[in-house]
Enzyme design. Structure first.
Site, PDB file in Angstrom:
ATOM      1  N   HIS A 156       0.826  -1.224   0.000  1.00  0.00           N
ATOM      2  CA  HIS A 156       0.000   0.000   0.000  1.00  0.00           C
ATOM      3  C   HIS A 156       0.857   1.269   0.000  1.00  0.00           C
ATOM      4  O   HIS A 156       0.409   2.315   0.475  1.00  0.00           O
ATOM      5  CB  HIS A 156      -0.948   0.049   1.202  1.00  0.00           C
ATOM      6  N   SER A 277      14.306  22.020 -16.827  1.00  0.00           N
ATOM      7  CA  SER A 277      13.071  22.743 -17.113  1.00  0.00           C
ATOM      8  C   SER A 277      13.424  24.005 -17.864  1.00  0.00           C
ATOM      9  O   SER A 277      14.470  24.604 -17.624  1.00  0.00           O
ATOM     10  CB  SER A 277      12.370  23.071 -15.802  1.00  0.00           C
ATOM     11  N   LYS A 283      15.540  22.486 -11.725  1.00  0.00           N
ATOM     12  CA  LYS A 283      14.887  21.203 -11.974  1.00  0.00           C
ATOM     13  C   LYS A 283      15.774  20.160 -12.629  1.00  0.00           C
ATOM     14  O   LYS A 283      16.627  20.468 -13.450  1.00  0.00           O
ATOM     15  CB  LYS A 283      13.670  21.407 -12.876  1.00  0.00           C
ATOM     16  N   GLU A 290       9.506   8.751 -16.956  1.00  0.00           N
ATOM     17  CA  GLU A 290       8.128   9.201 -17.199  1.00  0.00           C
ATOM     18  C   GLU A 290       7.668   8.835 -18.608  1.00  0.00           C
ATOM     19  O   GLU A 290       6.519   8.454 -18.819  1.00  0.00           O
ATOM     20  CB  GLU A 290       8.032  10.711 -17.011  1.00  0.00           C
TER      21      GLU A 290
END
Ligand code: ARG
Length: 456
Positions: A156, A277, A283, A290
């Site tokens: 979980h 970024s 960043k 992803e």
């Protein structure tokens, strides 16, 4: 150049028919397999005396010339000629004259496309298996480098029990091993020769299918001509097996993404696999992970597309089936690209072992073992579970860890607690107590890594 089926038509096709019906823009990539199949077919036609040996020789030589032109990018593909088959046949006839027109004897584009797609899928299945092996190797190397590193095992997404990072890595190796098995089994179902089925009913010429099967490396010949030209199960399976691989990759990516956040701080993904970024200078985004996670959606789409395409099609070949290549090619390209990228990214993952181990000491990961301690003293498990639950609640309330409680305080919850109870609470000791096959004890994990490497 007149259409190859032009004989019975008087009016030209509507101008949109070419745009709708051409497939050469995507099936030209089948050319090497198409030519290999045609060479075997022509050789068989010559051997069986269905065409003259001279014609067979001319066809084979002509096809070989075309193959090298295509490989060098010198071939002009014409959408007006519809597909890969007719483009090659037209070019062949242009080069060698009438002999070229005899190549299609005893054959149809229906068994030809089934053949090409199977030969292509067979090679791609092998390439996917290699991609899986490379990623498995990267994960085994990673597991070996971090075999002793502790981390919190989760259920979980909540801290559950401590495990070794080597064990965690091997869980993914297991998934990929099953994937590789699926592609190996798929190979057996792909590797059946459909050629000889012709349009749907077979052909009256005295063909020798076994000989073609041998030349092209097929294990057997199809038993039913109608099935052979209309079966795309292997293509559906390819997409489905690729989707399962992608599902596994996306789970791994999700963990890498989470682990690389400042909140976790478990890993840093190397610069080569992250991007910055355009606006926020600080960043470093895990884009590769992803994108692999995102491309999983595409491959799921491919499975849905090809299943839906085949749904409700009456026997035998239907033109709808021309659309099978788009999802099939996409699923294959995507899964191969993602496997390759992942195999290169894993070695670029830097592990912050101290941070991981510290996390393995937070969140009461020892609770189950403390309950097991009471069980060993004869307390029924349910009762032990309840007692430890109360202790944990007490600790949560007062901001303590289980190990912070002195023995007397433990004894207030159960008279069975002795001085040795606290020794159990070290995460390493907890890991070491799971020494059975499939467990996370260091020795077992080392053994499992060795076994997995041997299976590569
Ligand atoms: N381009 C076609 C396909 O990919 C080849 C088979 C065409 N057969 C036909 N009867 N029109 O399915």
């Amino acid at each position: 150049m007149s259409k190859l089926w032009g004989g019975r038509f008087e009016a030209p096709a509507d101008e949109l028919v070419e745009a709708l019906g051409e497939s050469v823009s995507f099936d030209a990539r089948l050319a090497p397999w198409d030519i290999q199949g045609s060479v075997a077919h022509a050789r068989m036609l010559g051997q069986q005396g269905i065409i003259s040996q001279a014609d067979a020789d001319a066809i084979i030589a002509g096809l070989e010339t075309l193959a090298s032109e295509i490989a060098q990018g010198q071939f002009h593909w014409d959408p007006a000629l519809e597909d890969v088959h007719t483009n090659i046949e037209a070019a062949l006839t242009e080069r060698i004259g009438d002999a070229g027109k005899r190549l299609h004897t005893g054959r149809s584009r229906n068994d030809q496309i089934a053949l090409d797609t199977r030969m292509w899928a067979r090679d791609q299945a092998a390439a996917v298996r290699e991609g899986l092996t490379a990623l498995m190797r990267a994960l085994i190397d990673f597991g070996e480098a971090h075999v002793e590193t502790l981390l919190p095992g989760c259920t979980h997404l909540q801290h559950a029990q401590p495990v070794l990072l080597g064990h965690h890595a091997l869980a993914y190796v297991e998934m990929l091993r099953r994937d590789r098995e699926r592609f190996a089994e798929l190979h057996n179902r792909i590797n059946v020769l459909p050629l000889g089925s012709a349009a749907l009913a077979g052909t009256p010429y005295p063909i020798d299918r076994e000989c073609v099967a041998r030349e092209l490396g097929f294990d057997s010949v199809s038993r039913n001509s109608m099935d052979a030209v209309s079966d795309r199960d292997f293509a559906v399976e390819f997409c489905a097996d690729a989707a399962i691989v992608m599902m596994h990759l996306s789970r791994l990516c999700e963990e890498l993404i989470l682990w690389s956040t400042p909140e976790y701080g478990f890993i840093t993904i190397g610069d080569a696999f992250t991007t910055g970024s355009s606006i926020m200078p600080q960043k470093k985004n895990p884009d590769v992970a992803e994108l692999v996670r995102g491309k999983t959606a595409r491959v799921y789409g491919d499975v849905t597309a090809i299943l839906t395409l085949m749904k409700g099609l009456p026997l035998t070949y239907n033109r709808d089936m021309q659309e099978d290549k788009l999802p099939l090619f996409d699923a294959s390209d995507t899964v191969q690209l993602c496997l390759a990228a992942m195999a290169r990214m894993i070695p670029a993952v830097e592990v912050h072992a101290g941070r991981m181990e510290a996390a393995a000491r937070e969140g009461f990961l020892e609770a189950t073992d403390l309950a097991d301690y009471l069980v060993e003293k004869g307390v029924p498990f349910r009762e032990a579970h309840h007692t430890i639950g109360r202790i944990v609640a007490h600790c949560v309330k007062h901001g303590l860890r289980l190990g912070d409680l002195p023995e007397e305080e433990l004894r207030a919850y159960s008279g069975e607690f002795g001085a040795d109870a606290l020794d159990l609470l070290d995460p390493r000791a907890i890991v070491e107590r799971r020494g059975h096959v499939g467990g996370t004890a260091a020795l077992r994990v080392r053994e499992a890594l060795q076994e997995a490497r041997a299976a590569l």
